[in-house]
Design a protein around this motif. Structure first.
Motif, PDB file in Angstrom:
ATOM      1  N   ALA A   1       0.813  -1.221   0.000  1.00 26.46           N
ATOM      2  CA  ALA A   1       0.000   0.000   0.000  1.00 26.46           C
ATOM      3  C   ALA A   1       0.845   1.267   0.000  1.00 26.46           C
ATOM      4  O   ALA A   1       0.505   2.241  -0.676  1.00 26.46           O
ATOM      5  CB  ALA A   1      -0.966  -0.002   1.183  1.00 26.46           C
ATOM      6  N   GLY A   2       1.942   1.276   0.718  1.00 24.18           N
ATOM      7  CA  GLY A   2       2.785   2.469   0.758  1.00 24.18           C
ATOM      8  C   GLY A   2       3.346   2.827  -0.607  1.00 24.18           C
ATOM      9  O   GLY A   2       3.288   3.987  -1.037  1.00 24.18           O
ATOM     10  N   ARG A   3       3.874   1.833  -1.295  1.00 27.52           N
ATOM     11  CA  ARG A   3       4.433   2.090  -2.622  1.00 27.52           C
ATOM     12  C   ARG A   3       3.338   2.468  -3.609  1.00 27.52           C
ATOM     13  O   ARG A   3       3.504   3.375  -4.434  1.00 27.52           O
ATOM     14  CB  ARG A   3       5.188   0.858  -3.105  1.00 27.52           C
ATOM     15  N   LEU A   4       2.191   1.795  -3.527  1.00 22.68           N
ATOM     16  CA  LEU A   4       1.081   2.130  -4.416  1.00 22.68           C
ATOM     17  C   LEU A   4       0.546   3.532  -4.143  1.00 22.68           C
ATOM     18  O   LEU A   4       0.177   4.250  -5.075  1.00 22.68           O
ATOM     19  CB  LEU A   4      -0.040   1.089  -4.279  1.00 22.68           C
ATOM     20  N   LEU A   5       0.519   3.937  -2.885  1.00 24.43           N
ATOM     21  CA  LEU A   5       0.096   5.305  -2.565  1.00 24.43           C
ATOM     22  C   LEU A   5       1.086   6.302  -3.155  1.00 24.43           C
ATOM     23  O   LEU A   5       0.684   7.350  -3.668  1.00 24.43           O
ATOM     24  CB  LEU A   5      -0.041   5.509  -1.056  1.00 24.43           C
ATOM     25  N   HIS A   6       2.368   5.975  -3.121  1.00 23.19           N
ATOM     26  CA  HIS A   6       3.369   6.867  -3.718  1.00 23.19           C
ATOM     27  C   HIS A   6       3.137   6.998  -5.230  1.00 23.19           C
ATOM     28  O   HIS A   6       3.218   8.096  -5.778  1.00 23.19           O
ATOM     29  CB  HIS A   6       4.781   6.368  -3.419  1.00 23.19           C
TER      30      HIS A   6
END
Length: 143
Positions: A20-25
């Motif tokens: 989720a963190g990378r996708l949010l970025h």
């Protein structure tokens, strides 16, 4: 993993926790929103994750990150023209240039794959990426 809920989605939860963190970025780069107010980015990500969740059983053998990123990019392509770019450097790019730049440069997706995902000829992807990189370089020299 042992999951007692119907459908056995503990793997999906683990995927979200890890990706989720990378996708949010990625979503933040696409929307060009400031990281402290990622309203549209969070909306795009939530929709992409909902789509992944709905198709989780089918995606188990595939790469769920790539499928979620694809849905995120598809949703952005549908709504990108309505999103207002933030103050970031990527806001200088049009939605399609931003999408190609994020996929090619940040995510490292091959030209052919990017072209197929976006329904564009490879040469068009190459031109959009070159143009976006040129804009970014000119923004660098202007600072």
């Amino acid at each position: 993993m042992d999951d007692h809920r119907p459908g056995g989605y503990a793997e999906f939860e683990a995927f979200v926790a890890g990706a989720a963190g990378r996708l949010l970025h990625v979503a933040l780069l696409l929307t060009a929103e400031p990281p402290d107010r990622p309203v549209a980015a969070r909306r795009l990500l939530a929709g992409a994750l909902a789509h992944t969740y709905a198709n989780w059983r089918r995606l188990r053998g595939d790469d769920p990150y790539a499928a979620t990123r694809q849905e995120l990019c598809t949703a952005f392509a549908r709504t990108g023209r309505r999103l207002h770019g933030g103050p970031g450097v990527l806001a200088r790019l049009g939605p399609l240039e931003r999408l190609v730049l994020v996929l090619r440069v940040y995510e490292g997706v091959a030209e052919e794959v990017t072209a197929a995902q976006l329904g564009l000829p490879v040469e068009r992807v190459r031109v959009l990426c070159s143009r976006a990189v040129a804009v970014m370089r000119s923004a660098e020299t202007a600072v």
